[in-house]
Scaffold this active site. Sequence first.
Site, short mmCIF file in Angstrom:
data_model
loop_
_atom_site.label_atom_id
_atom_site.label_comp_id
_atom_site.label_asym_id
_atom_site.label_seq_id
_atom_site.Cartn_x
_atom_site.Cartn_y
_atom_site.Cartn_z
CG HIS A 120 26.93 15.71 -28.35
ND1 HIS A 120 28.18 15.74 -27.79
CD2 HIS A 120 27.04 14.91 -29.44
CE1 HIS A 120 29.01 15.00 -28.50
NE2 HIS A 120 28.35 14.49 -29.51
CG ASP A 132 31.87 13.27 -30.90
OD1 ASP A 132 30.76 13.82 -30.85
OD2 ASP A 132 32.10 12.15 -30.42
CD GLU A 166 26.14 11.93 -27.94
OE1 GLU A 166 25.84 11.15 -28.85
OE2 GLU A 166 27.31 12.03 -27.51
CD GLU A 167 30.53 11.95 -26.75
OE1 GLU A 167 30.30 10.73 -26.80
OE2 GLU A 167 30.94 12.61 -27.72
CG ASP A 195 27.01 13.74 -32.64
OD1 ASP A 195 28.16 14.18 -32.56
OD2 ASP A 195 26.58 12.81 -31.93
CG HIS A 287 34.66 9.20 -28.26
ND1 HIS A 287 33.71 8.26 -27.92
CD2 HIS A 287 33.95 10.29 -28.65
CE1 HIS A 287 32.48 8.76 -28.10
NE2 HIS A 287 32.62 9.99 -28.55
N1 DPN Z 1 27.93 11.01 -30.80
C1 DPN Z 1 29.01 10.11 -31.05
C2 DPN Z 1 28.89 8.93 -30.19
O1 DPN Z 1 27.80 8.54 -29.84
O2 DPN Z 1 29.92 8.39 -29.82
C3 DPN Z 1 29.32 9.79 -32.47
C4 DPN Z 1 28.27 9.51 -33.47
C5 DPN Z 1 27.54 10.54 -34.03
C6 DPN Z 1 28.04 8.25 -33.92
C7 DPN Z 1 26.60 10.30 -34.99
C8 DPN Z 1 27.13 7.99 -34.87
C9 DPN Z 1 26.41 9.02 -35.42
ZN ZN Z 2 28.95 13.06 -30.87
#
Ligand code: DPN
Ligand code: ZN
Length: 321
Positions: A120, A132, A166-167, A195, A287
């Site tokens: 993402h 991230d 994605e977030e 990710d 985040h």
């Molecule tokens: N993509 C992020 C999230 O969903 O907050 C972090 C994440 C990535 C968490 C990969 C777990 C595995």
């Molecule tokens: Zn992420």
Amino acid sequence: MTRKVVLPVVAGLALLGAVVIAPGASANQEANALAAPDISVAAVQAHLNQFQTIANNNGGNRAHGRPGYKASIDYVKGKLDAAGWTTSVKTFTAQGATGYNLIADWPGGDANNILMAGGHLDSVNAGPGINDNGTGSAGLIEVALAVSRAQLKPTKHLRFGWWGAEELGLLGSNNYVSTLSAAEKSRIKGYLNFDMTGSPNPGYFVYSSSGQPTGSTTLQKTLEEYFTQINVPTETTVVGGRSDHAAFAKAGIPTGGLFSGAESTKTAAQARKWGGQANTAFDACYHRSCDKTTNVNTTSLDRHTDAIAYAIWKLSGAPAI
Ligand code: DPN
Ligand code: ZN
């Protein structure tokens, strides 16, 4: 007596087979015999610096519905177009704003046998999203540029995706998969997700083939193989619905991926194995506004990006996953 008769027949058939397939297969075999390149981590960091600049110039983030997101899409598209990838920006609407996925196809390969990789491109509203997921996004850019420099002639067709929103709940990747027909889905033989690959207190996690739907043993083993070669121990992890591979898993597509850790803490055993700080988050800026270029472990970014290249080279050259 029986042996003397049977063996020459088998050998003769094998030879015949080799002669028959040789003309079509030779170019691919030659290209894929070349080892995957060592990806320059400085080049990956240069993309991260660009994402940081984009965030700085657009209110501090690269979030869905904000100008920093579209600027990120334009940046990635520009790099891929210049390298000869065929790109397409696919729009969707989410939470009252236009979202964008970038799909990039490397011309050639078997259109019925597609290897996909993605990550993402959006950040949360709170910050620039450099670990991230600037890291996975930038790694994918640089591997795509390496495919172009090598003029790779893979057996499989290669397609990369950079996902929006994605977030907000995997909205971009889910939208992309929902636009595919059953036939189009069935042509995608595997999806690799990247990710978070540069966590400041990094772990080396490979998506587990068990415990999650459509987890692929081949994808898991291929990624593990790279880390074994460089003597870095890995652990498997079940990412579940927390990243974009889930959209592909729901469609029955084999999935795999890499992850260097987010908000959970590194154990003492993991710190002994990987170095770094025990009882501290893999990414304490997860985040948050401090997820800046300073929030990236260069060694982790380097190793993970090389692993992406290894998997792409190896899996795209193989006839089946
Ligand atoms: N993509 C992020 C999230 O969903 O907050 C972090 C994440 C990535 C968490 C990969 C777990 C595995
Ligand atoms: Zn992420």
